[in-house]
Design a protein around this motif. Sequence first.
Motif, PDB file in Angstrom:
ATOM      1  N   THR A 200       0.831  -1.207   0.000  1.00 17.93           N
ATOM      2  CA  THR A 200       0.000   0.000   0.000  1.00 17.93           C
ATOM      3  C   THR A 200       0.863   1.254   0.000  1.00 17.93           C
ATOM      4  OG1 THR A 200      -1.736  -1.144   1.231  1.00 17.93           O
ATOM      5  CG2 THR A 200      -1.801   1.261   1.216  1.00 17.93           C
ATOM      6  N   LYS A 201       0.566   2.178  -0.889  1.00 16.44           N
ATOM      7  CA  LYS A 201       1.253   3.465  -0.928  1.00 16.44           C
ATOM      8  C   LYS A 201       0.431   4.476  -0.136  1.00 16.44           C
ATOM      9  CE  LYS A 201       4.324   3.988  -4.879  1.00 16.44           C
ATOM     10  NZ  LYS A 201       4.496   4.619  -6.207  1.00 16.44           N
ATOM     11  N   ALA A 202       0.855   4.759   1.093  1.00 19.15           N
ATOM     12  CA  ALA A 202       0.152   5.748   1.907  1.00 19.15           C
ATOM     13  C   ALA A 202       0.388   7.152   1.365  1.00 19.15           C
ATOM     14  CB  ALA A 202       0.596   5.657   3.362  1.00 19.15           C
ATOM     15  N   LEU A 203       1.609   7.412   0.896  1.00 13.72           N
ATOM     16  CA  LEU A 203       1.941   8.677   0.236  1.00 13.72           C
ATOM     17  C   LEU A 203       2.618   8.351  -1.086  1.00 13.72           C
ATOM     18  CD1 LEU A 203       3.375  10.824   3.189  1.00 13.72           C
ATOM     19  CD2 LEU A 203       1.059  10.857   2.252  1.00 13.72           C
ATOM     20  N   ASP A 204       2.219   9.055  -2.134  1.00 10.93           N
ATOM     21  CA  ASP A 204       2.691   8.727  -3.473  1.00 10.93           C
ATOM     22  C   ASP A 204       3.165   9.977  -4.200  1.00 10.93           C
ATOM     23  OD1 ASP A 204       3.242   7.437  -5.821  1.00 10.93           O
ATOM     24  OD2 ASP A 204       1.156   7.070  -6.382  1.00 10.93           O
ATOM     25  N   GLY A 205       4.261  10.566  -3.672  1.00 17.14           N
ATOM     26  CA  GLY A 205       4.834  11.744  -4.321  1.00 17.14           C
ATOM     27  C   GLY A 205       4.165  13.041  -3.934  1.00 17.14           C
ATOM     28  N   VAL A 206       3.980  13.262  -2.632  1.00 17.21           N
ATOM     29  CA  VAL A 206       3.271  14.447  -2.146  1.00 17.21           C
ATOM     30  C   VAL A 206       4.179  15.672  -2.150  1.00 17.21           C
ATOM     31  CG1 VAL A 206       2.230  15.512  -0.091  1.00 17.21           C
ATOM     32  CG2 VAL A 206       1.590  13.190  -0.770  1.00 17.21           C
ATOM     33  N   ASP A 207       3.661  16.783  -2.679  1.00 23.03           N
ATOM     34  CA  ASP A 207       4.325  18.086  -2.644  1.00 23.03           C
ATOM     35  C   ASP A 207       3.403  19.087  -1.962  1.00 23.03           C
ATOM     36  OD1 ASP A 207       6.474  17.137  -4.205  1.00 23.03           O
ATOM     37  OD2 ASP A 207       5.420  17.648  -6.067  1.00 23.03           O
ATOM     38  N   LEU A 208       3.947  19.902  -1.069  1.00 26.95           N
ATOM     39  CA  LEU A 208       3.181  21.025  -0.526  1.00 26.95           C
ATOM     40  C   LEU A 208       4.127  21.990   0.173  1.00 26.95           C
ATOM     41  CD1 LEU A 208       2.742  20.879   2.841  1.00 26.95           C
ATOM     42  CD2 LEU A 208       1.171  19.074   2.209  1.00 26.95           C
ATOM     43  N   GLU A 209       3.644  23.226   0.338  1.00 26.81           N
ATOM     44  CA  GLU A 209       4.373  24.238   1.088  1.00 26.81           C
ATOM     45  C   GLU A 209       3.397  24.962   2.000  1.00 26.81           C
ATOM     46  OE1 GLU A 209       6.410  26.951  -1.468  1.00 26.81           O
ATOM     47  OE2 GLU A 209       8.137  25.623  -1.736  1.00 26.81           O
ATOM     48  N   VAL A 210       3.868  25.278   3.202  1.00 26.67           N
ATOM     49  CA  VAL A 210       3.063  26.044   4.150  1.00 26.67           C
ATOM     50  C   VAL A 210       3.829  27.315   4.496  1.00 26.67           C
ATOM     51  CG1 VAL A 210       1.793  26.017   6.316  1.00 26.67           C
ATOM     52  CG2 VAL A 210       2.227  23.864   5.103  1.00 26.67           C
ATOM     53  N   ARG A 211       3.223  28.441   4.253  1.00 25.32           N
ATOM     54  CA  ARG A 211       3.882  29.722   4.533  1.00 25.32           C
ATOM     55  C   ARG A 211       3.841  30.033   6.030  1.00 25.32           C
ATOM     56  NH1 ARG A 211       0.826  33.520   2.770  1.00 25.32           N
ATOM     57  NH2 ARG A 211      -0.916  32.207   2.166  1.00 25.32           N
ATOM     58  N   GLU A 212       4.850  30.735   6.505  1.00 29.01           N
ATOM     59  CA  GLU A 212       4.935  31.103   7.919  1.00 29.01           C
ATOM     60  C   GLU A 212       3.706  31.888   8.358  1.00 29.01           C
ATOM     61  OE1 GLU A 212       8.499  33.239   8.635  1.00 29.01           O
ATOM     62  OE2 GLU A 212       9.805  31.495   8.498  1.00 29.01           O
ATOM     63  N   GLY A 213       3.230  31.578   9.566  1.00 31.45           N
ATOM     64  CA  GLY A 213       2.142  32.331  10.155  1.00 31.45           C
ATOM     65  C   GLY A 213       0.789  32.091   9.531  1.00 31.45           C
ATOM     66  N   THR A 214       0.635  30.966   8.797  1.00 33.96           N
ATOM     67  CA  THR A 214      -0.645  30.652   8.161  1.00 33.96           C
ATOM     68  C   THR A 214      -1.118  29.272   8.615  1.00 33.96           C
ATOM     69  OG1 THR A 214       0.320  29.572   6.204  1.00 33.96           O
ATOM     70  CG2 THR A 214       0.018  31.976   6.115  1.00 33.96           C
ATOM     71  N   VAL A 215      -2.354  28.940   8.238  1.00 33.75           N
ATOM     72  CA  VAL A 215      -2.901  27.610   8.497  1.00 33.75           C
ATOM     73  C   VAL A 215      -3.116  26.908   7.164  1.00 33.75           C
ATOM     74  CG1 VAL A 215      -4.795  26.274   9.494  1.00 33.75           C
ATOM     75  CG2 VAL A 215      -4.086  28.419  10.580  1.00 33.75           C
ATOM     76  N   MET A 216      -2.454  25.778   6.987  1.00 32.60           N
ATOM     77  CA  MET A 216      -2.680  24.933   5.812  1.00 32.60           C
ATOM     78  C   MET A 216      -3.622  23.805   6.217  1.00 32.60           C
ATOM     79  SD  MET A 216      -2.306  23.826   2.704  1.00 32.60           S
ATOM     80  CE  MET A 216      -0.864  24.627   1.948  1.00 32.60           C
ATOM     81  N   GLY A 217      -4.779  23.738   5.584  1.00 31.32           N
ATOM     82  CA  GLY A 217      -5.703  22.653   5.827  1.00 31.32           C
ATOM     83  C   GLY A 217      -5.451  21.515   4.861  1.00 31.32           C
ATOM     84  N   VAL A 218      -5.283  20.308   5.382  1.00 37.01           N
ATOM     85  CA  VAL A 218      -5.094  19.129   4.544  1.00 37.01           C
ATOM     86  C   VAL A 218      -6.366  18.292   4.637  1.00 37.01           C
ATOM     87  CG1 VAL A 218      -3.714  17.075   4.093  1.00 37.01           C
ATOM     88  CG2 VAL A 218      -2.608  19.151   4.926  1.00 37.01           C
ATOM     89  N   LEU A 219      -7.070  18.203   3.513  1.00 40.59           N
ATOM     90  CA  LEU A 219      -8.342  17.484   3.461  1.00 40.59           C
ATOM     91  C   LEU A 219      -8.179  16.186   2.693  1.00 40.59           C
ATOM     92  CD1 LEU A 219     -10.789  20.380   2.478  1.00 40.59           C
ATOM     93  CD2 LEU A 219     -10.156  19.630   4.762  1.00 40.59           C
ATOM     94  N   GLY A 220      -8.995  15.218   3.050  1.00 39.28           N
ATOM     95  CA  GLY A 220      -8.977  13.953   2.322  1.00 39.28           C
ATOM     96  C   GLY A 220      -9.803  12.918   3.062  1.00 39.28           C
TER      97      GLY A 220
END
Length: 337
Positions: free
Chosen positions: A24-44
């Motif tokens: 099972t591939k739990a992660l398959d080439g994930v890219d993301l960036e979170v800028r300082e002082g912000t909230v990144m929501g990860v949905l799925g």
Amino acid sequence: MTRIDKNATVAVSVRGLVKHYGATKALDGVDLEVREGTVMGVLGPNGAGKTTLVRILSTLITPDSGQASVAGYDVVRQPRQTRRVIGLTGQYASVDEKLSGWENLYMIGRLLDLPRKEARSRADALLERFSLTEAAKRPANTYSGGMRRRLDLAASMIGRPEVLFLDEPTTGLDPHTRNEVWDEVKAMVGDGVTVLLTTQYMEEAEQLASELTVVDHGKVIAGGAIDELKAKVGGRTLRVRPTDPLQLRPLADILDKQGITGLAATTVDSESGTVLVPILSDEQLTAVVGTVTARGITLSSISTELPSLDEVFLSLTGHRASAPQDAVPTEPEEAAV
């Protein structure tokens, strides 16, 4: 060791992250960036890879390939430095139930190498901030679910983290307590903390996130600001309110029978006194307004709305978000993979 990320505006950087559990591939080439002082929501949906991502970023597990840095530190090559700049609140309480609230916070402060005096003062300050001072000397097993979650958040803040990971932090909480947790997260961001939040509550994402990343089957399938994602999905809802409420049904019938090209069926919202008209283009909007004007129906208001975040999720993943159950799950999200 020196920090690898020289771009001070990026707090979390993920490139090509892969993680297997057997076949099972739990992660398959994930890219993301979170800028300082912000909230990144990860949905799925369940099993999408959200918790695996958080575990890698918090140095609990290592990826099979790819690179991730938090506050400039490589999470694989510099795990000790990474742990000193992060906080983590998981899906269920991590406090020692036999210890009091104060003892929990003091113990964590000492484990983070805070001097005794500073550990005491931090414990006192955070108990006050999270409205737990009166319960400070009580064992954690006497706390309500909401109090334990607030104690969890306080524990994640004891070391003044630069980056905070919240893995479905309000699972199992009642709406009132959930709002309290949201207020505290907003206050943390106001203090300059960067937050990566995984959630299946669409309202939670709307309330807290500056940007969203949607993952499914271990891959990022969409990302951006909430309004940008809504615009990508396409379609708007035209909300038309006639001055005379008795014209609600006649107005809906007129639009349904007019035969405007591509126009979907209308919906009457009696509670708000409006007719909801799904539209896909400015031409349809113009045609609707022209039809209403030609029939001499007087309107008190007309407005357009983007799709709801739940509709965006449905469009991107093919199914609606399955909101967490009222009880906290006994196993983490990706425990089966």
